[in-house]
Write an enzyme that holds these catalytic residues in place. Structure first.
Site, short mmCIF file in Angstrom:
data_model
loop_
_atom_site.label_atom_id
_atom_site.label_comp_id
_atom_site.label_asym_id
_atom_site.label_seq_id
_atom_site.Cartn_x
_atom_site.Cartn_y
_atom_site.Cartn_z
N GLY A 225 28.57 32.22 25.21
CA GLY A 225 28.56 32.01 26.59
C GLY A 225 29.87 32.08 27.32
O GLY A 225 29.98 31.32 28.25
N SER A 291 38.25 35.90 23.64
CA SER A 291 37.53 34.91 23.45
C SER A 291 37.15 34.78 21.91
O SER A 291 35.91 34.20 21.66
CB SER A 291 36.21 35.11 24.28
OG SER A 291 35.71 36.51 23.98
N GLU A 293 37.31 32.64 19.69
CA GLU A 293 36.91 31.38 19.05
C GLU A 293 35.40 31.22 19.26
O GLU A 293 34.73 30.58 18.54
CB GLU A 293 37.65 30.37 19.82
CG GLU A 293 39.11 30.24 19.43
CD GLU A 293 39.76 29.35 20.42
OE1 GLU A 293 40.35 28.08 19.63
OE2 GLU A 293 39.97 29.39 21.43
N THR A 303 28.33 44.08 25.57
CA THR A 303 29.39 44.00 26.72
C THR A 303 30.34 45.47 26.34
O THR A 303 31.39 45.45 27.21
CB THR A 303 30.13 43.01 26.76
OG1 THR A 303 30.88 42.35 25.73
CG2 THR A 303 29.13 41.94 27.52
N THR A 357 19.69 43.16 28.97
CA THR A 357 18.82 43.72 29.86
C THR A 357 17.73 44.47 29.10
O THR A 357 16.44 44.70 29.70
CB THR A 357 19.29 44.85 30.93
OG1 THR A 357 19.96 45.94 30.28
CG2 THR A 357 20.36 44.02 31.81
N GLY A 359 16.99 43.79 25.49
CA GLY A 359 16.47 43.31 24.11
C GLY A 359 17.62 42.14 23.91
O GLY A 359 18.55 42.04 24.26
N TYR A 565 45.17 44.12 32.75
CA TYR A 565 44.72 42.74 33.26
C TYR A 565 45.39 42.35 34.45
O TYR A 565 46.78 42.31 34.44
CB TYR A 565 44.92 42.04 32.04
CG TYR A 565 43.67 41.36 31.36
CD1 TYR A 565 42.84 40.22 32.03
CD2 TYR A 565 43.38 42.00 30.16
CE1 TYR A 565 42.02 39.65 31.37
CE2 TYR A 565 42.26 41.24 29.42
CZ TYR A 565 41.62 40.25 30.09
OH TYR A 565 40.67 39.86 29.53
#
Length: 645
Positions: A225, A291, A293, A303, A357, A359, A565
């Site tokens: 998430g 991310s 954790e 991604t 998008t 599966g 960044y």
């Protein structure tokens, strides 16, 4: 369509003898090929479902046993309207000083004596004025759950755990973009999932996809998430039942192959659980995104994620040897776990970056390495950002980059300094002052121009020390001065707490975000300067009263370029529609990135937030190829999150 999606598992259900024969052949072939034996997943799934349903009445939602970092009831451990754990947050204590609550992080319980002044001076914040926000989810505000009763009955018969409770559905209706968190604090999403399902293994996912095809339902997969691309937001005009397929209970390491240095894992395992369990056997993947954790292996793959130590271990596309995805057409996977193949275009690259998008990624084989025996931090101060970039470029050219190297511009350096905890030792404070005097007075560095690189070396001790000398020798040629191991270590220890800062800002009328890009070396300096200036200009033109925070750092280096960044934030007091101002400014910054030769994204992905620029980024023909794959694999748009296309 449902029959097509069934694949091998579906055929096994219809003909158990044929299924058993196939599994025997697969295990036998695995022995002949010298591969680790995989436990028959169907039997294991049945055992787990039987255990989860023990004591439950047939009409009840099966309560599966839980393991791993992310429980089914995420809200019991994690914030529903902010980042991270419930017990960890930045706040002003009774003395008006900022501290981090909880006990999870090295900074937890420590006072940050200069952060309050930095926030006030940099963003014009008045700490007497706090925002108000909702303290909990009001179920009556959530859109009602609309689910086909026949689908629910078949889900119960399959003994797959599910929930239609409002708090479970809202928690999975968003990622962590500023807009999403702001909306959670102030209002409610127009559309959220109608039901959350928790598969416990690959075969459960096959059954869920079959049912979605049968009843024409929409599936949006979710792992940790942590999306920052609107990847989890439900399309407001989706009229079908939306299923949030939560992979968090698919969190096991299925096997470790010490001969080939690979591990086969379920896609819902989080980075921290994966690394902790591998470490017990003396191994690691080395993949450490910020991310770590909460993000999952499936999320990394979908991604095209990158970790801070990619210089040694590679990005996710370098780590994955094999993967399995359930689609409406069936299961995609290669027949071999060979390290490289020349079999036409690599189907792995259709899966990597597909962003939910096509599966659900259920399992993956990834490379592992022995845990490094030695680790050392470092830092280098440069007279300015330009010389720091030139140094990083030379290090990349000589291919001697440490496991991680990050270069902060001056404003980010000042921010990092503001996050320094209170020093209890007079001697330590004296040494810090002496270092500052040496750099600024004796060496003539301008405090408002200094740029600092943080370094992380790891591996064999002797080689690390040789490597360290090589890097510092190169840095010296660009005016760099060694700034100490402690400063480097502190920079990396901040990695997992930076995201909590935004929640503190939201309490005092400050909204902010980070975004990234990659660019060729000859565009890095101009791109950084122009994007930061564009942010300042846009904010001023849109009525932001105080100058925004607009800063950057170089976080990854390659032979041909770097990842950059950006962070920006502003004080929105007095602005009637801060989200619109924010989104216009962020979009303008992305336009500036593209105009200066930067990529659409280095590792955050496209999602829905950047999809408007995808066609120009990959060409009309390239975009058409992606659409053709989508139309073949998922003609009914079962995986309807509308990311990318």
């Amino acid at each position: 369509m449902a029959e097509a999606a069934a694949g091998e598992a579906g055929a096994s259900e219809r003909d158990p003898d044929a299924g058993r024969a196939r599994r025997r052949l697969r295990v036998l072939s695995g022995h002949l090929l010298g591969r680790p034996q995989e436990a028959p997943s169907t039997n294991e799934c049945k055992a787990r479902r039987a255990a989860s349903a023990a004591g439950a009445s047939p009409a009840a939602t099966p309560a599966a046993p839980e393991s791993g970092t992310i429980p089914k009831k995420r809200q019991e451990v994690m914030k529903w309207n902010g980042w991270g754990y419930n017990d960890s947050k930045f706040l002003l204590n009774k003395k008006g000083q900022v501290e981090l609550t909880g006990k999870r992080y090295p900074l937890s319980g420590l006072v940050l004596p200069t952060l309050r002044d930095w926030i006030q001076n940099t963003l014009g914040v008045s700490l007497e004025h706090k925002t108000t926000s909702k303290t909990s989810i009001n179920p009556s505000e959530a859109p009602p759950s609309i689910v086909n009763e026949d689908f629910l009955q078949e889900l119960k018969e399959a003994r797959i755990s599910y929930s239609q409770e409002a708090d479970d559905r809202v928690f999975r209706a968003h990622g962590h973009c500023l807009h999403e968190i702001f909306l959670l604090r102030e209002g409610m999403f127009e559309r959220i999932p109608d039901i959350v399902v928790w598969p416990t293994c690959h075969d459960d996912v096959v059954k869920i996809v079959n049912l979605a095809c049968k009843y024409n339902l929409c599936i949006i997969p979710i792992g940790g998430g942590t999306s920052v691309s609107y990847g989890l937001m439900c399309p407001a005009d989706e009229t079908r039942t939306i299923i949030s397929l939560d992979t968090s209970q698919m969190n096991r390491i299925l096997w470790v192959d010490e001969n080939n240095l690979t591990a086969h894992v379920e896609a819902g395992i989080t980075g921290q659980d994966l690394e902790r369990q591998l470490k017990e056997s003396g191994y690691c993947t080395g993949h450490e995104p910020d991310s770590l954790e909460f993000s999952t292996v499936g999320g990394w793959i979908s991604t095209r994620a990158s970790g801070m130590k990619k210089n040694i271990y590679g990005n996710i596309e370098d780590l994955v040897v094999h993967m399995k995805m359930v689609t409406p057409r069936g299961v995609i996977e290669k027949s071999s776990q060979g390290p490289r193949m020349s079999t036409g275009p690599d189907i792995h690259h259709f899966i990597m970056g597909s962003e939910g998008t096509l599966g659900v990624i259920t399992e993956a084989t990834i490379k592992i390495r022995p845990t490094p025996e030695y680790q050392k931090y470092g830092s280098v101060a440069f007279p300015n950002f330009e010389q720091g970039v030139a140094c990083l470029r030379e290090i990349a050219k000589q291919r001697c980059a440490p496991a991680s190297i990050r270069l902060m511009d001056n404003q980010q350096f000042q921010f990092g300094h503001a996050l320094k905890p209170q020093v209890s030792s007079i001697f330590t404070s004296f040494l810090d002052g002496l270092k500052k005097f040496y750099i600024t007075k004796f060496k003539g560095f301008d405090p408002n121009q200094i740029s600092v690189a943080t370094l992380l070396f790891e591996g064999d001790r002797e080689k690390v020390l040789q490597h360290e000398k090589q890097v510092y020798d190169i840095a010296a040629k660009f005016g760099g001065l060694a700034a100490g191991e402690d400063n480097g270590q502190r920079g990396y220890l901040l990695t997992y707490v930076i995201a909590y800062i935004r929640d503190l800002g939201l309490e005092y009328y400050v909204i902010g975000e980070s975004f990234e890009t990659s660019a060729p070396w000859d565009r890095v300096i101009d791109l950084c300067r122009n994007v930061k200036e564009r942010i300042r200009r846009e904010c001023k033109e849109r009525g932001v009263q105080f100058a925004p925070l607009s800063t950057c750092r170089v976080t990854q280096t390659y032979d041909a370029g770097a990842c950059i960044y950006f962070y920006f934030a502003f004080n929105y007091r007095g602005i009637s529609d801060p989200l619109t101002v924010f989104e216009h400014t962020e979009a303008a910054a992305r336009e500036e990135i593209l105009a200066n030769g930067g990529s659409l994204s280095h590792h955050h992905g496209v999602g829905k937030i950047r999809k408007q620029w995808l066609k120009e980024s990959i060409s009309d023909v390239g975009f058409g190829m992606l659409k053709s794959v989508k139309e073949y694999v998922d003609p009914s748009n079962i995986f309807g999150n509308r990311n990318l296309l």
